[in-house]
Design a protein around this motif. Structure first.
Motif, short mmCIF file in Angstrom:
data_model
loop_
_atom_site.label_atom_id
_atom_site.label_comp_id
_atom_site.label_asym_id
_atom_site.label_seq_id
_atom_site.Cartn_x
_atom_site.Cartn_y
_atom_site.Cartn_z
N LEU A 33 0.86 -1.18 0.00
CA LEU A 33 0.00 0.00 0.00
C LEU A 33 0.89 1.22 0.00
O LEU A 33 1.83 1.31 0.80
N ALA A 34 0.62 2.16 -0.91
CA ALA A 34 1.43 3.39 -0.97
C ALA A 34 0.53 4.56 -1.35
O ALA A 34 -0.37 4.44 -2.19
N LEU A 35 0.77 5.71 -0.71
CA LEU A 35 0.03 6.93 -0.99
C LEU A 35 1.03 8.08 -0.97
O LEU A 35 1.85 8.17 -0.04
N GLY A 36 0.95 8.93 -1.98
CA GLY A 36 1.89 10.05 -2.00
C GLY A 36 1.67 10.96 -3.17
O GLY A 36 0.58 11.01 -3.76
N VAL A 37 2.72 11.69 -3.52
CA VAL A 37 2.66 12.67 -4.60
C VAL A 37 3.51 12.21 -5.78
O VAL A 37 4.50 11.51 -5.61
N VAL A 38 3.09 12.63 -6.97
CA VAL A 38 3.81 12.30 -8.19
C VAL A 38 4.01 13.60 -8.97
O VAL A 38 3.14 14.48 -8.98
N PHE A 39 5.18 13.73 -9.59
CA PHE A 39 5.51 14.89 -10.42
C PHE A 39 5.95 14.36 -11.79
O PHE A 39 6.82 13.50 -11.87
N ARG A 40 5.35 14.93 -12.84
CA ARG A 40 5.68 14.48 -14.20
C ARG A 40 6.11 15.67 -15.04
O ARG A 40 5.47 16.71 -15.03
N ARG A 41 7.14 15.48 -15.83
CA ARG A 41 7.64 16.50 -16.77
C ARG A 41 7.89 15.87 -18.11
O ARG A 41 8.40 14.83 -18.25
#
Length: 160
Positions: free
Chosen positions: A152-160
């Motif tokens: 189980l994982a929860l967090g933020v993602v950044f895409r460029r």
């Protein structure tokens, strides 16, 4: 699970080539893997076409390991103690921080700002298939949830 990833890859390859996009992905997630809680730091590459997305990434799972049985950190006095003689010890003897590398691959489909799909996370100790969902804010940042058996994982993602 592998059958689903093959189907997703085939659908991705069949999508129109004119709409292809690619880019780098960075993730910072709080995670629980095989009953061990820690943080995941991941760096990956994404290829997108016609709403289909294919991601591959590597990362580090940082967690509090068991450490050396000869020392114990006592939070009430904010000190490390040598259990063999009861004396205080240097703090680094109580630091049991460990890092485990992992890799993952995901196939997903985007519906506007929402994205859903499936992935497979593998490391030296565990292999975990999982479902994934992301809500993107529109500026390359988003909130991501990965959930599967023993993962189980929860967090933020950044895409460029």
């Amino acid at each position: 699970m592998q059958k689903y990833l093959i189907i997703a890859a085939a659908a991705f390859l069949a999508a129109p080539a004119t709409a292809q996009e690619s880019g780098v992905t960075f993730e910072l997630m709080g995670a629980e893997v095989q009953e061990t809680t820690g943080a995941e730091l991941g760096l990956g590459y994404r290829i997108s076409s016609g709403g289909f997305n294919l991601d591959a990434a590597i990362g580090a799972f940082v967690y509090q390991g068991k450490g050396d049985d000869g020392y114990r950190y006592e939070a009430s006095i904010d000190r490390c103690r040598d259990l063999s003689n009861g004396q205080f010890a240097r703090d680094e003897f109580c630091d049991a921080t460990e890092v485990a590398g992992y890799g993952r691959i995901e196939a997903s489909y985007s519906f506007g700002q929402f994205e859903v799909g499936a992935g497979y996370r593998f490391s030296e100790d565990a292999q975990n298939p999982y479902g994934t969902a992301t809500y993107e804010f529109g500026n390359g940042a988003g909130v991501k949830l990965n959930a599967g058996e023993d993962y189980l994982a929860l967090g933020v993602v950044f895409r460029r």
